[in-house]
Design an enzyme around this catalytic site. Structure first.
Site, PDB file in Angstrom:
ATOM      1  N   ASP A  79       4.230  -6.312  -1.424  1.00 54.94           N
ATOM      2  CA  ASP A  79       4.141  -5.086  -2.221  1.00 54.94           C
ATOM      3  C   ASP A  79       2.670  -4.753  -2.452  1.00 54.94           C
ATOM      4  OD1 ASP A  79       4.229  -3.078  -4.190  1.00 54.94           O
ATOM      5  OD2 ASP A  79       6.081  -3.887  -5.036  1.00 54.94           O
TER       6      ASP A  79
ATOM      7  N   LYS B  42      -0.798   1.871  -7.301  1.00 53.58           N
ATOM      8  CA  LYS B  42      -1.567   2.424  -8.419  1.00 53.58           C
ATOM      9  C   LYS B  42      -2.648   1.452  -8.877  1.00 53.58           C
ATOM     10  CE  LYS B  42       2.291   5.244 -10.076  1.00 53.58           C
ATOM     11  NZ  LYS B  42       3.213   5.519 -11.207  1.00 53.58           N
TER      12      LYS B  42
ATOM     13  N   ASP C  36       1.328  -2.617   6.292  1.00 52.64           N
ATOM     14  CA  ASP C  36       1.349  -1.315   6.958  1.00 52.64           C
ATOM     15  C   ASP C  36       0.661  -0.255   6.104  1.00 52.64           C
ATOM     16  OD1 ASP C  36       3.215  -1.110   4.955  1.00 52.64           O
ATOM     17  OD2 ASP C  36       4.804  -0.257   6.205  1.00 52.64           O
TER      18      ASP C  36
ATOM     19  N   LYS D 109      11.301  -4.207  10.232  1.00 53.19           N
ATOM     20  CA  LYS D 109      11.718  -2.847   9.888  1.00 53.19           C
ATOM     21  C   LYS D 109      10.561  -2.082   9.258  1.00 53.19           C
ATOM     22  CE  LYS D 109      13.527  -3.837   5.242  1.00 53.19           C
ATOM     23  NZ  LYS D 109      14.692  -3.712   4.343  1.00 53.19           N
TER      24      LYS D 109
END
Length: 240
Positions: A145, A149, A181, A219
């Site tokens: 993750d 922010k 990514d 994915k």
């Protein structure tokens, strides 16, 4: 997964021990029949309990072999593919998302893999409590993750403190392999790891390595390609 630097004060003026800021959020999710099968039948065989002292993984796997640990394997597709492609190596996956754990274990049962074990708890706890220093050949962190922010950057798992924890657990010459990514997070990880002592960047130009053949296409990568995004791989080797 980093430590908060704020120490709460109780009403009587005493400082409470600060709580570690976690880099993940527990997500609820429905179990498919296959995922539940994985947990019910595979859990007792392949889920390892959180220990209070370093685990003898040679005993767990019944052999001494090159050992890889992956943090946050998601639904487990990449880890399954890597374990199936390298039966001479042992793999340990860490994931808190129960449907993902179930999916991985269902795959382990279906494919009859013997070289994969799982922890279903906080990876920092696993590293601190279960993994001996200088014992891992590779640690993988794929598509964590990015906490986009700015106020959430403290939740990013890749921090100097985490880099040092990983370095301790790797064997000399062991590799910390990261992939993302999201380019700003790639730049952030490169900055952190370049500042972390005891590592050497394996990229010839000191930035990112070409896409490694051993990392299956995920994915996340396919999604990124559809959106016109790139994927950045970083490999840092423990040098001392």
């Amino acid at each position: 997964m980093t430590e908060s630097h704020d120490t709460p004060i109780t009403s009587d003026g005493e400082a409470r021990p600060h709580r570690r800021i976690k880099s993940f959020v527990m997500r609820a999710g429905r179990m498919t029949e296959g995922q539940q099968r994985g947990l019910d039948q595979g859990g007792p065989l392949y889920i390892l309990p959180l220990a209070d002292s370093p685990v003898d993984y040679d005993q767990v796997f019944g052999r001494s072999a090159p050992r890889t640990l992956e943090i946050g394997f998601g639904m487990g597709h990449s880890l399954l593919e890597m374990a199936a492609a390298a039966p001479e190596q042992d793999f340990i996956g860490v994931e808190v998302h129960r449907p993902g754990v179930g999916a991985l274990l269902n795959g382990v049962l279906t494919q009859g893999l013997k070289n994969l074990r799982v922890y279903d708890c906080d990876a920092i706890e696993v590293l601190n409590r279960c993994v001996a220093d200088n014992s891992l050949d590779r640690l993988m962190l794929f598509f964590p993750d990015p906490w986009h922010k700015a106020r959430h950057h403290k939740r990013r798992i890749v921090q100097l403190e985490f880099a040092e924890l990983v370095r301790r657990k790797l064997k000399p010459g062991g590799v910390f392999h990261m992939a993302t990514d999201w380019e700003p997070y790639a730049e952030y990880m490169l900055e952190v790891m370049s500042a972390a002592p005891g590592y050497r960047n394996r990229a010839a130009d000191g930035t990112y390595v070409p896409r490694p053949e051993e990392r299956p296409i995920t994915k996340f990568e396919r999604r990124g390609e559809r959106l016109g995004h790139g994927v950045w791989d970083l490999k840092f080797e423990k040098v001392d």
